[in-house]
Design a protein around this motif. Structure first.
Motif, mmCIF file in Angstrom:
data_model
loop_
_atom_site.group_PDB
_atom_site.id
_atom_site.type_symbol
_atom_site.label_atom_id
_atom_site.label_comp_id
_atom_site.label_asym_id
_atom_site.label_seq_id
_atom_site.Cartn_x
_atom_site.Cartn_y
_atom_site.Cartn_z
ATOM 1 N N ARG A 113 -37.133 26.512 -65.856
ATOM 2 C CA ARG A 113 -36.705 25.896 -67.341
ATOM 3 C C ARG A 113 -34.664 25.987 -66.753
ATOM 4 O O ARG A 113 -34.084 25.632 -66.587
ATOM 5 N N ASP A 114 -35.112 26.846 -65.487
ATOM 6 C CA ASP A 114 -33.827 27.450 -65.607
ATOM 7 C C ASP A 114 -33.007 27.177 -64.378
ATOM 8 O O ASP A 114 -33.336 27.464 -63.585
ATOM 9 N N LEU A 115 -31.751 26.497 -65.015
ATOM 10 C CA LEU A 115 -31.246 25.720 -63.821
ATOM 11 C C LEU A 115 -30.111 25.639 -62.834
ATOM 12 O O LEU A 115 -30.246 25.634 -61.985
ATOM 13 N N ALA A 116 -30.171 27.329 -63.598
ATOM 14 C CA ALA A 116 -29.943 28.412 -61.529
ATOM 15 C C ALA A 116 -30.713 28.823 -60.633
ATOM 16 O O ALA A 116 -30.295 29.478 -59.898
ATOM 17 N N ALA A 117 -31.518 28.447 -60.874
ATOM 18 C CA ALA A 117 -33.229 29.239 -59.983
ATOM 19 C C ALA A 117 -33.834 27.934 -59.560
ATOM 20 O O ALA A 117 -33.825 26.700 -59.659
ATOM 21 N N HIS A 118 -33.664 28.190 -58.189
ATOM 22 C CA HIS A 118 -33.987 27.940 -57.013
ATOM 23 C C HIS A 118 -35.484 26.768 -57.578
ATOM 24 O O HIS A 118 -36.395 26.043 -57.109
ATOM 25 N N ALA A 119 -36.659 27.788 -58.157
ATOM 26 C CA ALA A 119 -37.852 27.322 -58.697
ATOM 27 C C ALA A 119 -37.722 25.784 -59.801
ATOM 28 O O ALA A 119 -38.760 25.628 -60.014
ATOM 29 N N SER A 120 -36.285 25.732 -60.205
ATOM 30 C CA SER A 120 -36.241 24.656 -60.761
ATOM 31 C C SER A 120 -36.137 23.095 -60.578
ATOM 32 O O SER A 120 -36.358 22.486 -60.902
ATOM 33 N N GLY A 148 -38.625 22.960 -58.435
ATOM 34 C CA GLY A 148 -40.230 22.419 -58.049
ATOM 35 C C GLY A 148 -41.084 23.024 -57.585
ATOM 36 O O GLY A 148 -41.051 23.890 -56.715
ATOM 37 N N LEU A 149 -42.385 23.032 -57.149
ATOM 38 C CA LEU A 149 -43.072 23.540 -56.330
ATOM 39 C C LEU A 149 -42.870 22.679 -54.618
ATOM 40 O O LEU A 149 -43.337 21.498 -54.609
ATOM 41 N N THR A 150 -42.510 23.105 -53.711
ATOM 42 C CA THR A 150 -41.671 22.981 -52.457
ATOM 43 C C THR A 150 -42.377 23.541 -51.847
ATOM 44 O O THR A 150 -42.831 24.896 -51.717
ATOM 45 N N PRO A 151 -41.878 23.331 -50.293
ATOM 46 C CA PRO A 151 -42.417 23.879 -49.204
ATOM 47 C C PRO A 151 -41.209 25.243 -49.350
ATOM 48 O O PRO A 151 -41.937 26.561 -49.077
ATOM 49 N N ARG A 152 -39.790 25.193 -49.882
ATOM 50 C CA ARG A 152 -39.545 26.703 -50.024
ATOM 51 C C ARG A 152 -39.413 27.115 -51.241
ATOM 52 O O ARG A 152 -39.271 28.531 -50.699
ATOM 53 N N THR A 153 -39.925 26.796 -52.131
ATOM 54 C CA THR A 153 -39.970 27.727 -53.162
ATOM 55 C C THR A 153 -41.917 28.503 -53.367
ATOM 56 O O THR A 153 -42.102 28.713 -54.276
ATOM 57 N N ARG A 154 -42.666 28.057 -52.193
ATOM 58 C CA ARG A 154 -44.035 27.541 -52.520
ATOM 59 C C ARG A 154 -44.197 29.799 -52.672
ATOM 60 O O ARG A 154 -45.018 29.861 -53.854
ATOM 61 N N VAL A 155 -43.554 30.396 -52.543
ATOM 62 C CA VAL A 155 -43.561 31.840 -52.450
ATOM 63 C C VAL A 155 -43.841 32.161 -54.365
ATOM 64 O O VAL A 155 -43.545 33.088 -54.947
ATOM 65 N N LEU A 156 -42.218 31.469 -54.814
ATOM 66 C CA LEU A 156 -41.573 31.802 -56.391
ATOM 67 C C LEU A 156 -43.360 31.287 -57.413
ATOM 68 O O LEU A 156 -43.072 31.920 -57.760
ATOM 69 N N PHE A 157 -43.758 30.785 -56.467
ATOM 70 C CA PHE A 157 -45.231 30.011 -57.372
ATOM 71 C C PHE A 157 -45.557 31.059 -56.928
ATOM 72 O O PHE A 157 -47.122 30.625 -58.333
ATOM 73 N N ARG A 163 -46.686 36.657 -64.092
ATOM 74 C CA ARG A 163 -47.421 36.833 -63.727
ATOM 75 C C ARG A 163 -47.379 34.696 -62.679
ATOM 76 O O ARG A 163 -46.670 34.173 -62.287
ATOM 77 N N GLU A 164 -48.575 34.825 -61.953
ATOM 78 C CA GLU A 164 -48.714 34.113 -60.921
ATOM 79 C C GLU A 164 -48.089 32.228 -61.814
ATOM 80 O O GLU A 164 -49.107 32.599 -62.790
ATOM 81 N N GLY A 165 -47.866 31.623 -60.529
ATOM 82 C CA GLY A 165 -47.338 29.968 -61.340
ATOM 83 C C GLY A 165 -46.059 29.862 -62.508
ATOM 84 O O GLY A 165 -45.223 29.238 -62.638
ATOM 85 N N GLU A 166 -45.777 31.175 -62.601
ATOM 86 C CA GLU A 166 -44.436 31.195 -63.845
ATOM 87 C C GLU A 166 -42.766 31.367 -63.069
ATOM 88 O O GLU A 166 -41.758 30.585 -63.573
#
Length: 195
Positions: A60-67, A69-78, A102-105
DNA sequence: TGCACGATGAAC
DNA sequence: TTCATCGTGCAC
């Protein structure tokens, strides 16, 4: 060092456990301030005291790479907490995050600056310089921080000092999220990044 | 398949 | 204020 505590011969005994990262990301961000980032390279412990961090609050954080979603790059974040998320910015510099919550956040703390403590190759005031000083690059992306070669250590009773709270750096594109007070640094430290 | 744009740092 | 430099995500 700002707090002149006696430093251990090896920081490994002071390594924080998995549970350290399994908390609210802002709580983890604060807990990281004043603790030590350690990278063991060729038998030597490169150590920096963390003086500046930023919290990123997940999809939900528009400044975060996690925004994105789950991509090859953001895999570790999730993935599970207590792992390093390392990426290349501007084609030139590496930045290191610590996965928290927690995992997945997909919440994480960007390590923005360290005070040189031991074996650093340059100053560490800024996320790119921090990685350069400690020898951290893309190879450490996804690395478990509950390990013996890259970890966070906390000395018992170390006084963190007064914390300054500010908006995060370089996220003007993030709309409402750009102004949120999620950057934290130790007041008076000469090792924080400027701006 | 191409393209715009960075969670930066250093120089000018 | 400008530029180096390239991986990523998204448009076409």
């Amino acid at each position: 060092m700002a707090s002149d505590l006696p430093l251990p011969a090896s920081f490994l005994d002071c390594r924080v456990p998995r549970e350290f990262y399994l908390r609210d990301v802002v709580e983890v961000a604060h807990a990281l301030l004043g603790s030590f980032l350690v990278h063991a390279v060729a038998g030597a412990e490169r150590v920096g005291r963390i003086v500046e961090v930023e919290a990123y609050l997940g999809p939900r954080d528009l400044a975060a790479h996690a925004s994105k979603g789950l991509t090859p790059r953001t895999r570790v974040l999730f993935g599970p907490p207590g792992h390093a998320y390392v990426y290349l910015v501007y084609g030139l510099h590496f930045c290191m995050n610590v996965v928290a919550g927690r995992e997945g956040e997909a919440t994480a703390v960007l390590l923005r600056a360290v005070e040189p403590v031991r074996e650093l190759t340059c100053r560490g005031n800024g996320p790119g310089l921090l990685c350069r000083a400690l020898g951290i690059d893309k190879r450490l992306n996804g690395h478990d921080l509950v390990s013996c070669d890259l970890f966070v250590a906390a000395l018992p009773g170390a006084p963190p000092g007064e914390v300054v709270t500010r908006p995060r750096v370089g996220v003007d594109y993030a709309g409402d999220w750009a102004g949120r007070p999620l950057r934290f640094y130790l007041k008076g430290s000469p090792h924080v990044s400027r701006r």
